[in-house]
Enzyme design. Structure first.
Site, PDB file in Angstrom:
ATOM      1  N   GLY A 172       0.800  -1.215   0.000  1.00 37.69           N
ATOM      2  CA  GLY A 172       0.000   0.000   0.000  1.00 37.69           C
ATOM      3  C   GLY A 172       0.835   1.267   0.000  1.00 37.69           C
ATOM      4  O   GLY A 172       0.323   2.373  -0.194  1.00 37.69           O
ATOM      5  N   ASP A 205      -2.390   6.816   2.861  1.00 44.45           N
ATOM      6  CA  ASP A 205      -1.907   7.906   2.012  1.00 44.45           C
ATOM      7  C   ASP A 205      -0.597   7.543   1.308  1.00 44.45           C
ATOM      8  O   ASP A 205       0.000   8.384   0.634  1.00 44.45           O
ATOM      9  CB  ASP A 205      -1.740   9.196   2.831  1.00 44.45           C
ATOM     10  CG  ASP A 205      -0.778   9.032   4.007  1.00 44.45           C
ATOM     11  OD1 ASP A 205      -0.039   8.028   4.051  1.00 44.45           O
ATOM     12  OD2 ASP A 205      -0.773   9.913   4.890  1.00 44.45           O
ATOM     13  N   ARG A 270       5.451 -13.176   0.585  1.00 43.79           N
ATOM     14  CA  ARG A 270       4.940 -13.480   1.921  1.00 43.79           C
ATOM     15  C   ARG A 270       3.977 -14.656   1.859  1.00 43.79           C
ATOM     16  O   ARG A 270       3.540 -15.038   0.772  1.00 43.79           O
ATOM     17  CB  ARG A 270       4.144 -12.263   2.439  1.00 43.79           C
ATOM     18  CG  ARG A 270       4.903 -11.002   2.417  1.00 43.79           C
ATOM     19  CD  ARG A 270       4.111  -9.856   1.796  1.00 43.79           C
ATOM     20  NE  ARG A 270       5.020  -8.715   1.575  1.00 43.79           N
ATOM     21  CZ  ARG A 270       5.345  -7.871   2.537  1.00 43.79           C
ATOM     22  NH1 ARG A 270       4.765  -7.974   3.703  1.00 43.79           N
ATOM     23  NH2 ARG A 270       6.213  -6.905   2.306  1.00 43.79           N
ATOM     24  N   ASP A 340       0.506 -11.739   6.208  1.00 40.88           N
ATOM     25  CA  ASP A 340       1.103 -10.896   5.165  1.00 40.88           C
ATOM     26  C   ASP A 340       2.404 -10.259   5.627  1.00 40.88           C
ATOM     27  O   ASP A 340       3.109  -9.655   4.831  1.00 40.88           O
ATOM     28  CB  ASP A 340       0.117  -9.817   4.732  1.00 40.88           C
ATOM     29  CG  ASP A 340      -0.380  -9.008   5.907  1.00 40.88           C
ATOM     30  OD1 ASP A 340      -0.843  -9.600   6.882  1.00 40.88           O
ATOM     31  OD2 ASP A 340      -0.284  -7.771   5.865  1.00 40.88           O
TER      32      ASP A 340
HETATM   33  C1  NAG Z   1       5.096  -2.792   9.473  1.00 42.53           C
HETATM   34  C2  NAG Z   1       4.158  -3.338   8.474  1.00 42.53           C
HETATM   35  O1  NAG Z   1       4.346  -3.215   7.279  1.00 42.53           O
HETATM   36  N1  NAG Z   1       3.148  -3.993   8.962  1.00 42.53           N
HETATM   37  C3  NAG Z   1       2.131  -4.493   8.131  1.00 42.53           C
HETATM   38  C4  NAG Z   1       1.708  -5.843   8.639  1.00 42.53           C
HETATM   39  O2  NAG Z   1       0.517  -6.220   8.103  1.00 42.53           O
HETATM   40  C5  NAG Z   1      -0.536  -5.310   8.250  1.00 42.53           C
HETATM   41  C6  NAG Z   1      -1.719  -5.904   7.651  1.00 42.53           C
HETATM   42  O3  NAG Z   1      -1.906  -7.187   8.150  1.00 42.53           O
HETATM   43  C7  NAG Z   1      -0.235  -4.021   7.571  1.00 42.53           C
HETATM   44  O4  NAG Z   1      -1.276  -3.105   7.764  1.00 42.53           O
HETATM   45  C8  NAG Z   1       1.012  -3.480   8.168  1.00 42.53           C
HETATM   46  O5  NAG Z   1       1.385  -2.332   7.465  1.00 42.53           O
END
Ligand code: NAG
Ligand code: NAG
Ligand code: NAG
Ligand code: NAG
Ligand code: NAG
Ligand code: NAG
Length: 587
Positions: A172, A205, A270, A340
């Site tokens: 993201g 964002d 992953r 993930d």
């Molecule tokens: C630090 C990081 O990237 N954590 C991610 C781990 O997984 C969650 C979703 O399960 C993400 O929102 C986090 O950004």
């Protein structure tokens, strides 16, 4: 003497019951009847990353002096997988693709290189460290210019978050830039984090703030030098772009500044990478991705082998067990062990609300919003098991029924592998040479129990046991050994000590100095304690990166006593203000 000894032996059974960390908790996920089955034996740690003979002359003069001739390649990925070509980073559900094309969004300047890891720049990227002072580097490492050869991509994956299937997640705010094959013959995948929105940004964002980026930069490097498999961080670039964050999810929105970390891993795939394909019935693609990962990263498995997915699974099970044991051995709590965030290569990835445990406490939870303590440090081995179960579900469509049965047996072996690895690592931490299984198990478990009771510092207790002479142990002279001093108030401490000293004397190898020497190589003196990171972050937010640099430098040799670290109090009792600290959660 014998009376004391038999009293202790009697306590052995009890001792095992206070080892929730590595015995009791496994019964949730699998068939409990077989939970403690001890049939699996033979523990050769597999070495997946066979070193390739150096084909280059490694002298300094061969390092690239600019980025002009530095090239990454996306060819392998683009040839192997269908790529979602839809233009634009608007959020959408993506099907039948493993990646989406996605261009980084430049950060608002002025930008500055806040920190670099010389080790990565020179030893992995073959660049002279002076290159990091160039305009070119600043732009490439922050996403405003593309590295030669780069076709930036965002990876589509899914995952189980906090126990539940969360559907499509994906990169993201990260962009895959390409693979780099270095002069040692290693291939690394470069990624930017905080580089803008992608089709997978959901409500985010696409940015990362200085706070979380400093933590990721420092911790991934610290973990590497502690000897724990991990992604790496090459550089940290900070900007003037305002980013709004509710740091503690309490409605207090603050303006922070955007930052980008250039990070590397041999692979970023992953468990969730496979899960999303299985979940949406994209079985051909699932097979393709598996074959790719096996070919690139599990090269000891032949693609012609009909059992290849089983061997792959068995390797991931074993190596994940190993990683969980290594996390425990340095007191590392990841904080968000969702499927993930779990690497198929069993390396530590996705540094978020992680923490190093100070006082030994299996219930230590680094993410203060994780009220249920799902990801507390002592729960990690069990969560690893949960995640491997989900991996098995994702693999099931490509396994025969017979293989699915075998895979379940492999999964049941996880607990044994974990316990074995845990036992080996902690034996080394106490220098228990040779095999005295029952005594050693007792010594380890009861030491942890005493640490829990007395709230002794995990890192420094082991370190001070490495630094103290047998003579001092005998006389319980713990002048200037604050962690051992805390521990010594335990009623069973002197019994434990006698047993330990007898155990040491039965298997001497060299002098007591040799013992100390060996132990100092496995018990770090410095870890990235939360208060240390916090102090560096406070300065970094005011554009003073000296403490980030200092920590980065010190944590590159965590087993060596260093004057600057001692002056900074990094091995001393944590300052009082540290107790009131909360981990910065939103990132
Ligand atoms: C630090 C990081 O990237 N954590 C991610 C781990 O997984 C969650 C979703 O399960 C993400 O929102 C986090 O950004
Ligand atoms: C995993 O570990 C188990 C137990 O030590 C062993 O039997 C098995 O061969 C290992 N699997 C692989 C692929 O190395
Ligand atoms: C590597 O290069 C340096 C200088 O360029 C040279 O002195 C050295 O002999 C070379 N080493 C090897 C093993 O070729
Ligand atoms: C911390 O835990 C809470 C509660 O489970 C969760 O909602 C939040 O996402 C976690 N924080 C991070 C950064 O993962
Ligand atoms: C305790 O150990 C220290 C060395 O760490 C030594 O200087 C001191 O003399 C010892 N004290 C006693 C009472 O033995
Ligand atoms: C003792 O140490 C030597 C050298 O450090 C090593 O080769 C040997 O394997 C060790 N023996 C035992 C029993 O650990």
């Amino acid at each position: 003497m014998w009376r004391a000894c038999s009293a202790l032996l009697f306590a052995v059974t009890a001792a095992w019951s206070f080892t929730p960390v590595y015995v009791l908790e496994f019964c949730h996920g699998t068939d409990s009847a077989d939970c403690h089955d001890n049939t699996a034996a033979n523990s050769q740690p597999s070495s997946r990353f066979t070193p390739i003979k150096s084909r280059w002359n490694m002298s300094d003069s061969n390092l690239l002096q600019s980025l002009d001739r530095f090239r990454v390649s996306c060819g392998k990925i683009l040839e192997a997988f269908p790529v979602d070509e839809v233009d634009g980073s608007f959020v959408r559900t993506v099907k039948n693709c493993v990646f989406s094309k996605s261009t980084p969004t430049p950060l608002r300047g002025p930008l500055r290189v806040a920190a670099v890891s010389k080790d990565i720049i020179e030893e992995i990227l073959d660049l002279h460290v002076a290159v990091t002072q160039s305009e070119d580097f600043l732009h490439c490492a922050s996403g405003s210019r593309l590295l030669p050869g780069s076709v930036p991509l965002a990876h589509r994956y899914g995952g189980h978050q906090f126990g539940y299937w969360a559907g499509q997640l994906g990169d993201g705010r990260a962009h895959f830039l390409g693979q780099y094959s270095n002069r040692k013959g290693e291939t690394w995948e470069l990624q930017l984090k905080g580089s803008g929105k992608t089709p997978y940004s959901r409500s985010g964002d696409g940015r990362a703030v200085i706070r979380s980026s400093v933590r990721e930069f420092l911790c991934s490097e610290a973990m590497h030098f502690l000897g724990v498999p991990t992604s790496r961080a090459a550089s940290l670039i900070v900007s003037e772009e305002p980013v709004l964050r509710d740091q503690f999810y309490n409605g207090n929105v603050k303006t922070e500044r955007g930052a980008v970390v250039l990070r590397l891993a041999q692979s970023w795939f992953r468990i969730g990478s496979l899960e999303i394909l299985a979940e949406s019935g994209e079985i051909d693609l699932l097979r393709k991705l598996l074959n790719f990962v096996i070919k690139e990263h599990f090269s000891f498995i032949s693609l012609d082998d009909t059992e290849k997915y089983l061997v792959f699974y068995s390797t991931v099970v074993n190596e994940t067990a190993h990683l969980m044991a290594q996390w425990m051995s340095v007191g590392f709590a990841h904080g968000v062990c969702n499927t993930d965030n779990f690497s198929l290569l069993s390396i530590t990835i996705d540094y978020g609300p992680f923490g190093f445990m100070e006082s030994y406490n299996p219930n230590f939870v680094p993410n203060t919003s994780d009220d249920e303590g799902r990801y507390r440090i002592g729960g990690q081995p069990n969560v690893g098991l949960f995640n491997l179960e989900k991996l098995l579900v994702a693999l099931s469509p490509v396994l025969t029924l017979e293989q699915q049965k075998q895979a379940k047996v492999i999964l049941k072996g996880y607990v044994n592998v974990y316990q074995m690895r845990f036992h080996q690592i902690f034996k080394a931490k106490l220098d228990l040479l040779g095999e005295e299984e029952v005594t050693d198990g007792y010594l380890i478990a009861s030491l942890l129990k005493m640490m829990e009771d007395t709230q002794s510092d995990f890192t420094m207790t082991f370190r001070q046991l490495s630094e103290v002479s047998a003579q001092q142990l005998h006389s319980m002279n713990f002048t200037q050994m604050w962690a051992l001093d805390d521990l010594s108030y335990h009623t069973h401490f002197s019994d434990w000590l006698n047993m330990y000293l007898r155990r040491l004397s039965r298997r001497q190898n060299g002098s007591d100095l040799d013992r100390q020497h060996r132990m100092k190589h496995v018990n770090p003196r410095y870890v990235l304690r939360n208060w240390m990171a916090e102090s560096a972050i406070r300065k970094a937010e005011m554009n003073d990166f000296s403490e980030v640099e200092l920590l980065h430098h010190i944590l590159s040799s965590p087993f060596v006593t260093q004057e600057t670290a001692e002056e900074a109090g990094y091995a001393a009792r944590p300052p009082l203000w540290a107790e009131r600290l909360k981990v910065s959660c939103s990132s």
